[in-house]
Design a protein around this motif. Sequence first.
Motif, mmCIF file in Angstrom:
data_model
loop_
_atom_site.group_PDB
_atom_site.id
_atom_site.type_symbol
_atom_site.label_atom_id
_atom_site.label_comp_id
_atom_site.label_asym_id
_atom_site.label_seq_id
_atom_site.Cartn_x
_atom_site.Cartn_y
_atom_site.Cartn_z
ATOM 1 N N HIS A 130 0.869 -1.175 0.000
ATOM 2 C CA HIS A 130 0.000 0.000 0.000
ATOM 3 C C HIS A 130 0.905 1.223 0.000
ATOM 4 C CE1 HIS A 130 -3.490 2.520 1.477
ATOM 5 N NE2 HIS A 130 -2.466 3.260 1.859
ATOM 6 N N CYS A 131 0.690 2.112 -0.962
ATOM 7 C CA CYS A 131 1.510 3.319 -1.061
ATOM 8 C C CYS A 131 0.604 4.496 -1.398
ATOM 9 C CB CYS A 131 2.569 3.139 -2.153
ATOM 10 S SG CYS A 131 3.479 4.637 -2.560
ATOM 11 N N ARG A 132 0.537 5.471 -0.499
ATOM 12 C CA ARG A 132 -0.252 6.666 -0.804
ATOM 13 C C ARG A 132 0.550 7.899 -0.402
ATOM 14 N NH1 ARG A 132 -6.622 7.971 0.621
ATOM 15 N NH2 ARG A 132 -6.862 9.536 -1.030
ATOM 16 N N ASP A 133 0.804 8.760 -1.374
ATOM 17 C CA ASP A 133 1.631 9.960 -1.172
ATOM 18 C C ASP A 133 2.985 9.597 -0.568
ATOM 19 O OD1 ASP A 133 -0.497 11.353 -2.125
ATOM 20 O OD2 ASP A 133 -0.907 12.508 -0.313
ATOM 21 N N ALA A 134 3.546 8.448 -0.987
ATOM 22 C CA ALA A 134 4.737 7.956 -0.289
ATOM 23 C C ALA A 134 5.653 7.120 -1.198
ATOM 24 C CB ALA A 134 4.308 7.132 0.921
ATOM 25 N N PHE A 135 5.695 7.429 -2.489
ATOM 26 C CA PHE A 135 6.528 6.615 -3.384
ATOM 27 C C PHE A 135 7.994 6.613 -2.943
ATOM 28 C CE2 PHE A 135 2.963 6.679 -6.365
ATOM 29 C CZ PHE A 135 3.034 5.387 -6.874
ATOM 30 N N ASP A 136 8.535 7.782 -2.629
ATOM 31 C CA ASP A 136 9.951 7.848 -2.242
ATOM 32 C C ASP A 136 10.207 7.020 -0.989
ATOM 33 O OD1 ASP A 136 10.426 9.488 -4.387
ATOM 34 O OD2 ASP A 136 10.493 11.353 -3.222
ATOM 35 N N GLU A 137 9.296 7.131 -0.022
ATOM 36 C CA GLU A 137 9.462 6.429 1.254
ATOM 37 C C GLU A 137 9.331 4.917 1.089
ATOM 38 O OE1 GLU A 137 8.470 10.638 1.958
ATOM 39 O OE2 GLU A 137 7.588 9.111 0.674
ATOM 40 N N GLU A 162 7.770 6.035 -15.021
ATOM 41 C CA GLU A 162 9.087 5.799 -14.408
ATOM 42 C C GLU A 162 8.934 5.035 -13.086
ATOM 43 O OE1 GLU A 162 13.047 8.374 -13.056
ATOM 44 O OE2 GLU A 162 11.105 9.365 -13.203
ATOM 45 N N GLN A 163 7.965 5.434 -12.268
ATOM 46 C CA GLN A 163 7.733 4.747 -10.988
ATOM 47 C C GLN A 163 7.229 3.323 -11.210
ATOM 48 O OE1 GLN A 163 5.208 7.834 -9.453
ATOM 49 N NE2 GLN A 163 6.774 8.593 -8.036
ATOM 50 N N ALA A 164 6.469 3.123 -12.287
ATOM 51 C CA ALA A 164 6.000 1.771 -12.624
ATOM 52 C C ALA A 164 7.193 0.869 -12.915
ATOM 53 C CB ALA A 164 5.067 1.815 -13.833
ATOM 54 N N HIS A 165 8.135 1.364 -13.709
ATOM 55 C CA HIS A 165 9.326 0.563 -14.032
ATOM 56 C C HIS A 165 10.159 0.305 -12.778
ATOM 57 C CE1 HIS A 165 8.653 0.244 -18.257
ATOM 58 N NE2 HIS A 165 8.716 1.541 -18.488
ATOM 59 N N GLN A 166 10.208 1.293 -11.888
ATOM 60 C CA GLN A 166 10.970 1.115 -10.649
ATOM 61 C C GLN A 166 10.323 0.028 -9.780
ATOM 62 O OE1 GLN A 166 11.905 4.800 -8.684
ATOM 63 N NE2 GLN A 166 13.092 3.809 -7.057
ATOM 64 N N ALA A 167 8.992 0.061 -9.668
ATOM 65 C CA ALA A 167 8.277 -0.970 -8.894
ATOM 66 C C ALA A 167 8.529 -2.354 -9.495
ATOM 67 C CB ALA A 167 6.784 -0.657 -8.870
ATOM 68 N N ASN A 171 10.655 -6.694 -8.505
ATOM 69 C CA ASN A 171 9.857 -7.932 -8.646
ATOM 70 C C ASN A 171 8.400 -7.747 -8.235
ATOM 71 O OD1 ASN A 171 11.873 -9.588 -9.664
ATOM 72 N ND2 ASN A 171 12.619 -10.136 -7.630
ATOM 73 N N MET A 172 7.867 -6.571 -8.510
ATOM 74 C CA MET A 172 6.461 -6.309 -8.201
ATOM 75 C C MET A 172 5.616 -6.320 -9.471
ATOM 76 S SD MET A 172 6.371 -5.901 -4.925
ATOM 77 C CE MET A 172 7.907 -6.410 -4.146
ATOM 78 N N LYS A 186 -4.802 9.156 -14.974
ATOM 79 C CA LYS A 186 -3.476 9.312 -15.602
ATOM 80 C C LYS A 186 -2.795 8.006 -16.013
ATOM 81 C CE LYS A 186 -2.663 13.671 -13.235
ATOM 82 N NZ LYS A 186 -2.093 14.296 -12.055
ATOM 83 N N ILE A 187 -2.919 6.932 -15.233
ATOM 84 C CA ILE A 187 -2.169 5.718 -15.582
ATOM 85 C C ILE A 187 -2.632 5.117 -16.905
ATOM 86 C CG2 ILE A 187 -1.547 5.127 -13.198
ATOM 87 C CD1 ILE A 187 -3.738 2.988 -13.264
ATOM 88 N N ASP A 188 -3.888 5.382 -17.301
ATOM 89 C CA ASP A 188 -4.382 4.838 -18.569
ATOM 90 C C ASP A 188 -3.628 5.411 -19.767
ATOM 91 O OD1 ASP A 188 -5.718 7.289 -17.798
ATOM 92 O OD2 ASP A 188 -7.004 7.056 -19.544
ATOM 93 N N LYS A 189 -2.923 6.544 -19.555
ATOM 94 C CA LYS A 189 -2.197 7.191 -20.662
ATOM 95 C C LYS A 189 -0.922 6.430 -21.029
ATOM 96 C CE LYS A 189 -5.006 10.805 -20.753
ATOM 97 N NZ LYS A 189 -6.061 10.286 -19.873
ATOM 98 N N PHE A 190 -0.351 5.682 -20.072
ATOM 99 C CA PHE A 190 0.921 4.998 -20.368
ATOM 100 C C PHE A 190 0.881 3.491 -20.118
ATOM 101 C CE2 PHE A 190 1.445 6.389 -15.897
ATOM 102 C CZ PHE A 190 1.723 5.164 -15.290
ATOM 103 N N LEU A 191 -0.244 2.980 -19.652
ATOM 104 C CA LEU A 191 -0.291 1.575 -19.250
ATOM 105 C C LEU A 191 0.076 0.630 -20.394
ATOM 106 C CD1 LEU A 191 -0.771 0.453 -16.471
ATOM 107 C CD2 LEU A 191 -3.180 0.136 -17.038
#
Length: 255
Positions: A130-137, A162-167, A171-172, A186-191
Amino acid sequence: MIITDTHTHLYSEAFDEDRSDMMQRALDVGVERFFIPAIDSTYTQSMLDLESNYPANIFLMMGLHPTHVKENYKEELAHVEEWLTKKKFYAVGEIGVDLYWDKTFLKEQQEAFAYQIRLAKKHQLPIVIHCRDAFDEVFEVLEQEKGEGLFGIFHCFTGTLEQAHQAISYNMKLGIGGVATFKNGKIDKFLNQIDLKHIVLETDAPYLAPTPYRGKRNESSYIVKVLEKLSSIYSMPEEEIAEITTENSKEIFGI
């Protein structure tokens, strides 16, 4: 067509009045597999009751939700650890960091997140983040815990490409739900730039209902709206997307 809802809180009080009807609606549209994330110890019995009522369809996780990391978080983590030795669970989740509501317990949230990742590795289980307002953390903890034994699902993914590729690099799989149907999601634009092998479907019911139910109580049968949207995004038949995402869920959960 078998559809898998990889994240649904079917034990929620929101379903107390019509749970069996709600379950039947989901089964009727082809949702046969429901993966159930934990929140804290107060919900454990409700989860066990749900599993005993639908043993062929319900698969439980065990974990401490970041918004429930409070002063007593070490007792809650002991509850998680104890239950993981008592019965079969399919993931440690949902775990992570949430800074949307409250930043008071950030340090404790990150500590609880790392601790539960290590529990998952010990029991050879996936994690559900679960990640909300906390990608860096969240990425900070994943970076320190990365490597052998770390795998799972980045639930309710709402980040950038970019965050999708990082996740994915940790192995997520990406859990895709109602947000993909939102006009401002927004995610539908690059999915479609992400291979479907990295995607699983979810509802997060009773939260985050897809369009056209946005703002109402979500339920697992509404996952068909997510399926429709992904069919449009990937230009593939819904049956094929259901099959691939169900196979992806089997790869993660081992069932």
